[in-house]
Write a protein that holds these residues in place. Structure first.
Motif, PDB file in Angstrom:
ATOM      1  N   LYS A  55       1.017  -1.283   0.177  1.00  0.00           N
ATOM      2  CA  LYS A  55      -0.161   0.110   0.516  1.00  0.00           C
ATOM      3  C   LYS A  55       0.644   1.320  -0.223  1.00  0.00           C
ATOM      4  O   LYS A  55       1.977   1.558   0.827  1.00  0.00           O
ATOM      5  CB  LYS A  55      -0.757  -0.027   1.202  1.00  0.00           C
ATOM      6  CG  LYS A  55      -1.208   1.728   2.349  1.00  0.00           C
ATOM      7  CD  LYS A  55      -2.730   1.022   1.711  1.00  0.00           C
ATOM      8  CE  LYS A  55      -3.843   2.797   1.401  1.00  0.00           C
ATOM      9  NZ  LYS A  55      -4.491   2.808   0.802  1.00  0.00           N
TER      10      LYS A  55
ATOM     11  N   GLY B  66      -3.608   9.921   3.281  1.00  0.00           N
ATOM     12  CA  GLY B  66      -2.346  10.281   3.325  1.00  0.00           C
ATOM     13  C   GLY B  66      -1.600  11.908   4.396  1.00  0.00           C
ATOM     14  O   GLY B  66      -0.721  12.006   4.684  1.00  0.00           O
TER      15      GLY B  66
ATOM     16  N   SER C 121      -2.196  12.175   7.442  1.00  0.00           N
ATOM     17  CA  SER C 121      -1.275  12.051   9.146  1.00  0.00           C
ATOM     18  C   SER C 121       0.258  11.340   9.025  1.00  0.00           C
ATOM     19  O   SER C 121       1.600  11.559   9.753  1.00  0.00           O
ATOM     20  CB  SER C 121      -1.977  10.996   9.948  1.00  0.00           C
ATOM     21  OG  SER C 121      -3.124  11.957  10.216  1.00  0.00           O
TER      22      SER C 121
END
Ligand code: ADP
Ligand code: MG
Length: 381
Positions: free
Chosen positions: A14, A39, A41
């Protein structure tokens, strides 16, 4: 200056972040904006050094950060889950980063009192975090990050759990406080009003990909693609599927599904030329409710026929949903038009009011006078 150079983060197969490059200027307030799982954090954790990039580089003031431990980066972070010390009082939570840097008690007391006043948590200073509400804990977490001086503040959804009124006030306090600090702030949110009202520039990301990096004004008025256009603004932008056509000897956009009673939208010269050349597979027109208007009768300006589908009364203005072919389009109407479902109205959808997207990328933006982006309005307006 804080730079991200093609920073990629993979978790197994991923890709949480895909080759993100950013340059953040000294004292700049940058907001990372995107839906859950985008995306955001991950980006903050990479800047903080809590996670390592799979590839790419992070530079602070010209120094590569990749091998610098988080505690040596002089960055102060608010975590999405607060991460407060549960065995310490609110006061001691706030004092912790100051004591850790060797600050004496009188100064610690003064700094804690200051930040507690700004964040309105003075009454809870002696309590333990376990006895606070979510919103109170979140303000303590924000206080703990802002109480000390740092080169970079990393704030992960720091005011998302406050009620609307308090969030609005804290937004203002946060902006003022960060301005005084003259440090870089990277703030994460999924609330576009928060993003627009706080940021000098905003980073819009989706599924680990950068969608656009620009000022709130650029993002709102010249969205780079359909994702940005649909994700910024309230009510959301309406989209109309069209295809390239000739109408009265000129290039036009035929609204899909209106072939029996064709509705054509005009195209200006530049966009027409581009369409002739590029021939995108999908061609979509996007309109903001506040950029278009409706009239009861046709005129040279209001020449697109539509049928009233829904009337929403908001007091100072109405949001009318009209049907153009099979497409639902929202438009702001002045109160007093007294519209009813199934009424025929006429809309002004043309190059001066629409955004045009080919294969999801922006081709043209409204050529008409720009209305200010809605940065200051509180939620729900
Ligand atoms: P956001 O903060 O924008 O909601 P995140 O940065 O937390 O998104 O996550 C981005 C993507 O990376 C998500 O699909 C998430 O499931 C995945 N991800 C984040 N952290 C981890 C991890 N530690 N292990 C595996 N996958 C993760
Ligand atoms: Mg997150």
């Amino acid at each position: 200056m804080l730079e991200l150079r093609a920073v990629t983060k993979k978790y197994g197969h991923k890709t949480a972040l895909n080759a993100l490059s950013l340059d953040i200027q000294p004292a700049e307030f940058v907001v990372i904006f995107g839906p859950a799982g985008a995306g955001k954090s991950t980006t903050l954790n990479l800047i903080a050094g809590i996670t390592d990039p799979t590839s790419g580089e992070i530079m602070l003031n010209g120094h590569p950060m990749n091998r610098v431990a988080p505690e040596n980066r002089n960055m102060s972070m608010v975590f999405e889950n607060y991460a407060l010390y549960s065995h310490l009082s609110v006061f001691e939570n706030l004092a912790f980063p100051l004591r850790a840097r060797g600050m004496g008690t009188p100064e610690v007391k003064q700094k804690v009192a200051e930040i507690a006043t700004i964040l309105q948590i003075t009454p809870f200073l002696e309590r333990k975090p376990g006895f606070l509400s979510g919103g109170q804990r979140q303000r303590v977490a924000l206080g703990r990050a802002l109480v000390r001086d740092a080169d970079v503040y990393l704030l992960d959804e720091p005011i998302s759990h406050l009620d609307a009124k308090l969030r609005h006030r804290m937004r203002g306090e946060l902006k003022a406080l960060c301005q005084r600090k003259e440090a870089i702030v990277v703030h994460v949110t999924h609330d576009y009003r928060e993003a627009m009202s706080l940021s000098h520039r905003m980073v819009v990301i989706n599924k680990g990909h950068l969608m656009q990096f620009g000022t709130p004004d650029e993002i709102y008025h010249t969205p780079a693609n359909e994702f940005v256009a649909s994700f910024v603004g309230e009510p959301p932008m309406s989209f109309i599927d069209t295809r390239y056509a000739q109408y009265q000897g000129r290039v036009a956009l035929l609204v899909s599904g209106t072939e029996t009673q064709p509705v054509h939208l005009p195209v200006n010269g530049q966009a027409a030329e581009f369409l002739g050349r590029a021939q995108p597979k999908t061609l979509r027109v996007g309109v903001r409710a506040s950029d278009i208007s409706i009239e009861r009768s046709a005129s040279a300006k209001h020449d697109i026929p539509a049928e009233v589908y829904v009337v929403e009364t908001l007091g100072h203005r109405d949001i009318i949903t009209v049907k153009i072919g099979a497409h639902l389009v929202k438009v702001v109407a002045a109160p007093g038009m007294n519209l009813h479902v199934k009424d025929t109205v006429w809309v002004n959808i043309g190059p001066e009011t629409y955004h045009l997207f080919g294969d999801e990328k922006a081709i043209a933006h409204p050529t008409g006078k720009r209305k200010p982006a809605p940065v200051a309005a509180p939620e729900g307006v």
